[in-house]
Write a protein that holds these residues in place. Structure first.
Motif, PDB file in Angstrom:
ATOM      1  N   UNK A 160       4.388   4.166  -3.752  1.00 53.21           N
ATOM      2  CA  UNK A 160       4.366   2.430  -4.492  1.00 53.21           C
ATOM      3  C   UNK A 160       5.189   1.989  -5.037  1.00 53.21           C
ATOM      4  N   UNK A 161       6.640   3.601  -5.855  1.00 49.45           N
ATOM      5  CA  UNK A 161       7.490   2.518  -6.706  1.00 49.45           C
ATOM      6  C   UNK A 161       8.450   2.243  -5.038  1.00 49.45           C
ATOM      7  N   UNK A 162       8.416   2.702  -3.766  1.00 51.31           N
ATOM      8  CA  UNK A 162       9.625   2.046  -3.252  1.00 51.31           C
ATOM      9  C   UNK A 162       9.217   0.361  -2.508  1.00 51.31           C
ATOM     10  N   UNK A 163       7.807   0.818  -2.871  1.00 53.35           N
ATOM     11  CA  UNK A 163       7.030  -0.523  -2.072  1.00 53.35           C
ATOM     12  C   UNK A 163       6.918  -1.350  -3.055  1.00 53.35           C
ATOM     13  N   UNK A 164       7.920  -1.468  -4.738  1.00 55.30           N
ATOM     14  CA  UNK A 164       7.562  -2.213  -5.333  1.00 55.30           C
ATOM     15  C   UNK A 164       8.872  -2.520  -4.919  1.00 55.30           C
ATOM     16  N   UNK A 165      10.137  -2.003  -4.608  1.00 55.19           N
ATOM     17  CA  UNK A 165      11.587  -2.265  -4.450  1.00 55.19           C
ATOM     18  C   UNK A 165      11.115  -2.707  -3.017  1.00 55.19           C
ATOM     19  N   UNK A 166      10.643  -3.184  -2.340  1.00 52.71           N
ATOM     20  CA  UNK A 166      10.515  -4.003  -0.884  1.00 52.71           C
ATOM     21  C   UNK A 166      10.197  -5.397  -1.332  1.00 52.71           C
ATOM     22  N   UNK A 167       9.280  -4.659  -1.926  1.00 52.71           N
ATOM     23  CA  UNK A 167       8.561  -5.870  -2.713  1.00 52.71           C
ATOM     24  C   UNK A 167       9.748  -7.147  -3.339  1.00 52.71           C
ATOM     25  N   UNK A 168      11.092  -6.819  -4.192  1.00 48.67           N
ATOM     26  CA  UNK A 168      11.868  -6.581  -4.919  1.00 48.67           C
ATOM     27  C   UNK A 168      13.263  -7.502  -4.493  1.00 48.67           C
ATOM     28  N   UNK A 169      13.692  -6.457  -2.709  1.00 47.40           N
ATOM     29  CA  UNK A 169      15.046  -6.984  -2.889  1.00 47.40           C
ATOM     30  C   UNK A 169      14.727  -6.988  -1.061  1.00 47.40           C
ATOM     31  N   UNK A 170      13.481  -7.028  -0.563  1.00 47.68           N
ATOM     32  CA  UNK A 170      13.328  -7.317   1.000  1.00 47.68           C
ATOM     33  C   UNK A 170      12.151  -8.090   0.847  1.00 47.68           C
ATOM     34  N   UNK A 171      11.790  -8.854  -0.285  1.00 43.49           N
ATOM     35  CA  UNK A 171      10.781  -9.894   0.926  1.00 43.49           C
ATOM     36  C   UNK A 171      10.297  -9.401   1.158  1.00 43.49           C
ATOM     37  N   UNK A 172       9.349  -8.090   1.084  1.00 42.57           N
ATOM     38  CA  UNK A 172       7.642  -7.524   1.876  1.00 42.57           C
ATOM     39  C   UNK A 172       6.964  -7.457   0.560  1.00 42.57           C
ATOM     40  N   UNK A 173       6.093  -8.424   0.789  1.00 42.15           N
ATOM     41  CA  UNK A 173       4.875  -8.786  -0.588  1.00 42.15           C
ATOM     42  C   UNK A 173       4.140  -7.230  -0.551  1.00 42.15           C
ATOM     43  N   UNK A 174       3.743  -6.751  -2.214  1.00 44.94           N
ATOM     44  CA  UNK A 174       2.955  -5.572  -1.776  1.00 44.94           C
ATOM     45  C   UNK A 174       2.342  -5.550  -0.887  1.00 44.94           C
ATOM     46  N   UNK A 175       1.128  -6.664  -1.210  1.00 45.33           N
ATOM     47  CA  UNK A 175      -0.046  -6.448  -0.820  1.00 45.33           C
ATOM     48  C   UNK A 175       0.241  -6.411   0.982  1.00 45.33           C
ATOM     49  N   UNK A 176       1.713  -7.302   1.753  1.00 48.12           N
ATOM     50  CA  UNK A 176       1.159  -6.649   2.865  1.00 48.12           C
ATOM     51  C   UNK A 176       1.672  -5.055   3.136  1.00 48.12           C
ATOM     52  N   UNK A 177       2.616  -4.599   2.228  1.00 43.93           N
ATOM     53  CA  UNK A 177       2.709  -3.132   2.074  1.00 43.93           C
ATOM     54  C   UNK A 177       0.967  -2.019   2.098  1.00 43.93           C
ATOM     55  N   UNK A 178       0.695  -2.998   0.991  1.00 43.92           N
ATOM     56  CA  UNK A 178      -0.785  -2.085   1.109  1.00 43.92           C
ATOM     57  C   UNK A 178      -1.261  -2.109   2.282  1.00 43.92           C
ATOM     58  N   UNK A 179      -1.916  -3.176   2.483  1.00 41.61           N
ATOM     59  CA  UNK A 179      -2.587  -3.509   4.195  1.00 41.61           C
ATOM     60  C   UNK A 179      -1.557  -2.746   5.316  1.00 41.61           C
ATOM     61  N   UNK A 180      -0.762  -2.819   5.277  1.00 39.31           N
ATOM     62  CA  UNK A 180      -0.215  -1.786   6.499  1.00 39.31           C
ATOM     63  C   UNK A 180      -0.931  -0.324   6.252  1.00 39.31           C
ATOM     64  N   UNK A 181      -0.882  -0.139   5.407  1.00 39.16           N
ATOM     65  CA  UNK A 181      -1.182   1.687   4.555  1.00 39.16           C
ATOM     66  C   UNK A 181      -2.711   2.035   4.352  1.00 39.16           C
ATOM     67  N   UNK A 182      -3.533   0.421   4.088  1.00 38.75           N
ATOM     68  CA  UNK A 182      -4.690   0.985   3.995  1.00 38.75           C
ATOM     69  C   UNK A 182      -6.147   0.562   5.071  1.00 38.75           C
ATOM     70  N   UNK A 183      -6.565  -1.038   5.488  1.00 38.25           N
ATOM     71  CA  UNK A 183      -7.149  -1.830   6.868  1.00 38.25           C
ATOM     72  C   UNK A 183      -6.422  -1.125   8.119  1.00 38.25           C
ATOM     73  N   UNK A 184      -5.036  -1.376   7.888  1.00 39.32           N
ATOM     74  CA  UNK A 184      -4.452  -0.915   9.593  1.00 39.32           C
ATOM     75  C   UNK A 184      -3.932   0.171   9.386  1.00 39.32           C
ATOM     76  N   UNK A 185      -3.878   1.184   8.859  1.00 43.68           N
ATOM     77  CA  UNK A 185      -4.092   2.544   8.946  1.00 43.68           C
ATOM     78  C   UNK A 185      -5.367   2.809   9.761  1.00 43.68           C
TER      79      UNK A 185
END
Lengths: 330, 429, 172
Positions: free
Chosen positions: B332-357
């Protein structure tokens, strides 16, 4: 960055692992210091007491009589004590880890390790693991670097050509597997030659070579035109097995340096080879022994360069140790 | 146990962060959200002020290292690490020792993980016997014992005919196949083939080692009808092919390892074995293509690709080190980094690790809604800490983030209504 | 006071003293060697005064110093030049400033690695005293005492003169 572990806080050399990251001034200092050691080699007593009392360990994980002997000779001419350890017959083949072996060796109070290893990055790994105060000199790691070879080649070029300005240099052969070529390319570009070329078939070229500041040629006929320095690389027999080349004959026909091919280069071009030479495979005997060949000078220069980098690295380590002690005392 | 979570933001089913007053949990399910009922007496209250509440994370590729040499990890330590990372479900890779190609090993893994009870473990069975890539393993038996899917765990399949037979037999047993795409004769070396491999003089693995295998696997999936999931893609060219395959209706999904979203091959120039990974870290344009693939749905899932190993395994020249990073506690701290530096929203990240999985594993869709199973992670996005080896529960301290600052930490992980992890504030400093 | 140092007159008196010494000891054939860099300038200046045109030997003592562990290697080392063998020769060894004696010790060790001289005679432009080793100069331009924070340096090769630097005793 890889290079910063090589330098003290004042920019002096304390390990010699790669030409990469070293400034033109520092490379020039190595060459200039080597000049002094060439003079020492011309005396009756070819020894100076500079590293008396220091212990230098030749840690060779890959067998190599030539390189090891020149390092040994260089160390002895500096009056250091030399210990030769050939690992292919000792502990790591029994599974002792590299880290453990280093600790055991360090307990013998060595001041410097000269390391040759089949793995790229081995010298960096050792430099990062070793106790502060111990200098590491890279005698060749995998395909990555062979910085002392590159520097003795630079010294030879400077001796024969006066300076690096305006020179066009061609490196011919198996660049892909060559740590010598990688170090030479770095050194030539840092020292400011006009152009560095490589000549080889695609199977023997690593990818993205242009990004290293090199012009790539597949044919000798184009690559050799106007060249001041020709550097031949050794072709290893194994290359014929890995589906990289069809045969020695075809290789010699396309990339072998013969008297005829050499005429494409400038009339005063010099011919170099890190050795050992494969006569009739990468180079014609008459060229290897001819008057444009400086191969024997390379060998003499090898001792002087190694004396220079060993002295400089040992010097840098002393400086670092003194600095650290003063820091502690504060 | 009756639990009440107060005052945080929850991730809604349409990917929004919504403020809530209270979330009440009873009997392992979410009883209510924002209920005014004063008759509910919680046995435990969690103040989630400033925190985010999301479904518990699901990971498709975690190496638990047990059965195997305990120095690299055990089911106890690694599932505890997973719980700390906010995971309620993990899939264990079959490359344990012995390999999970038999029901005995599957049963052992399940028994140990149930005993530790840190998170639910769904073992992946070996796609071939001993992962040698030659013979089928007993798919029906593995499924019966509890394997949720099959995987080659980065071991090569020796020929296309073997791959085809594996797919046909897996389809027969109605099992999904997780395949790390690699063409063995091209996949030689420890780093990406490019400018960096030329500089450092290491054998490089070209893009084609993966993209050619991806092409072959997709075609075989189409021909056999198996459900194919491509594991840990690293190349822009692979993302393109997945996109095309999905567009033509082929039943294929894909995941990426978080390491390939965070780093490129630049990190390997220093010969630091901590950056030796499988698949290798590649170019910046590959990294950006992977992120774009997650955002547009070409790539379904992000995985931790958690590969814990002992210190000694990284203390040698680069190409000899064991590949992989210890990541699961830091997702999750990594996910925040990606949200901050790579324009990957946290909610999208979490969705990929929850619903999609969950969809790939045929599990119910995890949500933070009334009636859902109480698999939750409560995450404080503001805690700053410097990562120290002692902070990691995993036996694998092989993280390049040691000594560096991270932002964000899991406060609580809840597994079917039971608290499986709770942050001890002292342990972060 | 250092400002009163008249280099020309020092050189002149050194040349005179050297000629007298050589005559007294019956030395007809000798070689001149300067320790880099200042010693070479002094040797050259004295030689000119004596109307001597022999090729000077030049010693770089970087590889013979006793303080390698403390100060490391001189980054500007350059090759020594000895156009003759010292074997059986009378050597006149020149340096600009003599203090502890360590430089001269190093120079003598280096000379011996080239060959065994018949004799070595030391000629220095300035003797500061403060010897740490049993070394003595036969020919001296001038004796000088400096305070603890003064440091002297010969500037050349043209218009030879001394630079006195005051080192501030700054706290580490």
């Amino acid at each position: 960055m890889p290079s910063s572990i090589q330098l003290t806080s004042t920019g002096r050399l304390k390990h010699f692992l790669t030409v990469s990251g070293l400034s033109k001034d520092l490379l020039t200092e190595i060459l200039d210091t080597a000049d002094s050691f060439i003079e020492v080699g011309e005396r009756n007593i070819r020894n100076v007491p500079l590293l008396r009392g220091k212990t230098i360990v030749n840690l060779f994980f890959e067998a190599s009589t030539r390189t090891r002997s020149t390092f040994e000779l260089a160390a002895k001419r500096l009056s250091a004590d030399v210990l030769n350890i050939n690992i292919s017959t000792s502990a790591t083949s029994k599974g002792e880890s590299l880290s453990d072996m280093l600790q055991n060796l360090e307990a013998m109070a060595s001041d410097m390790f000269v390391v040759r290893h089949a793995q790229s990055g081995a010298a960096h790994f050792i430099a990062n693991s070793v106790t502060p105060g111990v200098a590491i000199v890279n005698a060749g790691d995998g395909w990555h670097a062979h910085p002392t070879q590159a520097m003795l080649d630079m010294l030879t070029i400077r001796q024969k050509k006066g300076s690096f300005e305006g020179l066009k240099v061609a490196i011919i052969g198996d660049i892909l597997h060559s740590r010598v070529a990688r170090s030479q390319i770095r050194a030539l570009n840092t020292l400011g030659v006009d152009e560095v070329r490589v000549i080889a078939p695609d199977t023997l070229l690593p990818k993205n070579l242009e990004s290293l500041g090199v012009k790539v040629f597949n044919h000798l006929e184009q690559g050799l035109v106007d060249i001041d320095v020709v550097i031949m690389l050794r072709l290893q027999r194994e290359r014929m097995q890995g589906a990289l080349l069809p045969s020695e004959q075809e290789y010699y026909k396309l990339y072998g340096l013969t008297r005829e091919k050499l005429k494409l280069a400038k009339a005063d071009a010099i011919v170099m080879h890190p050795g050992p030479i494969n006569r009739g495979v990468e180079i014609e005997s008459e060229v290897a022994d001819g008057n444009q060949s400086v191969i024997l000078d390379q060998v003499t220069n090898g001792i002087a360069i190694r004396m220079a980098v060993m002295s400089m690295a040992m010097s840098g380590q002393s400086e670092q140790v003194n600095d650290d002690a003063m820091e502690q005392a504060r | 146990m009756k639990i009440e979570i107060l005052n945080g933001q929850r991730l809604t089913s349409n990917g929004q962060w919504e403020q809530f007053d209270n979330i009440r949990i009873e009997n392992g399910h979410i009883l209510s959200i924002d209920s005014g009922d004063s008759n509910f007496v919680p046995e435990r209250i969690i103040d989630a002020k400033g925190c985010l509440v999301a479904p518990g994370l699901i990971d498709l590729s975690v190496s638990l290292r047990e059965p195997g040499a305990n120095v690299n990890g055990t089911i106890d330590t690694e599932t505890a690490a997973a719980a700390k990372g906010g995971f309620t479900v993990v899939c264990s890779t079959p490359d344990s020792s012995p390999i999970n190609d038999s029901k005995a090993v599957t049963k052992l893994i399940l028994e140990l993980s149930k005993r530790e009870n840190n998170c639910r473990v769904y073992p992946l069975g070996a796609l071939t016997k001993s992962l040698k890539g030659e013979q089928l393993s007993e798919y029906a038996s593995l499924k019966d014992a509890g394997c949720i899917a099959l995987s080659n765990a980065f071991n090569p399949l020796q020929s296309l005919i073997v791959t085809q037979r594996c797919f046909e037999y897996a389809k027969t047993q109605d099992l999904c196949v997780f395949v790390n795409p690699m063409e063995p004769s091209l996949h030689q070396g420890a780093i990406h083939e490019g400018k960096v491999s030329t500089i450092v003089g290491l054998q490089g693995i070209p893009h084609t080692a993966e993209t050619i295998a991806v092409a072959q696997l997709i075609q075989l999936a189409e021909a056999t009808g198996v459900r194919l999931h491509l594991s840990q893609l690293s190349c822009a060219g692979s993302v393109q092919q997945i996109q095309q395959a999905k567009n033509t209706g082929i039943n294929v999904t894909a995941d990426v390892a978080i390491q390939n979203l965070l780093y490129t091959d630049q990190t390997t120039e220093s010969f630091d074995g901590l950056f030796h990974c499988q698949p290798p870290l590649r170019e910046e344009y590959d990294r950006l293509a992977l992120i774009a693939g997650i955002k547009n749905g070409a790539i379904d899932v992000i995985t931790s690709a958690h590969r814990p190993c002992e210190a000694a395994a990284k203390l040698m020249p680069f190409a000899e080190t064991a590949p992989g990073m210890s990541t699961i506690e830091l997702v999750l701290p990594f996910a925040q980094q990606l949200a901050k530096h790579s324009d990957l929203p946290l909610s999208t990240f979490i969705k990929s690790m929850t619903s999609n999985a969950a969809a790939i594993l045929d599990l119910p869709n995890p949500t933070v809604e009334r009636g859902a199973i109480a698999d939750l992670v409560i995450f404080d996005p503001n805690i700053e800490f410097t990562l120290a080896a002692e902070n990691l529960i995993s036996k694998g301290k092989n993280s390049p983030y040691l000594g560096q600052e991270l932002i964000g930490a899991v406060r609580t992980t809840m597994n079917q209504g039971r608290i499986s992890y709770s942050l001890n504030p002292e342990s972060l400093t | 006071m250092p400002n009163k140092l008249n280099i020309q007159s020092m050189i002149s008196s050194m040349a005179t003293a050297l000629e007298k010494y050589l005559k007294q000891h019956g030395i007809k054939s000798f070689e001149l060697v300067g320790i880099r860099t200042g010693g070479v300038w002094v040797a050259h200046a004295v030689q000119k005064h004596m109307n001597n045109t022999q090729t000077l030997g030049e010693l770089d003592i970087s590889f013979y110093r006793d303080d390698f562990t403390q100060v490391g290697l001189n980054p500007k080392v350059s090759p020594s030049k000895l156009p003759f063998s010292p074997e059986d020769k009378h050597i006149i060894l020149f340096d600009d400033v003599l203090m502890s004696g360590r430089t001269v010790r190093a120079a003598m060790n280096e000379l011996f690695d080239y060959g065994r001289p018949a004799s070595i005679t030391l000629a220095v432009l300035v003797d500061l005293g403060r010897r740490e080793l049993p070394i003595y100069p036969t020919i001296v331009g001038s004796e000088l005492t400096l305070t603890k924070n003064e440091h002297i340096k010969l500037v050349g090769p043209d218009n030879l003169h001394f630079d006195i630097q005051r080192i501030d005793q700054s706290t580490p």
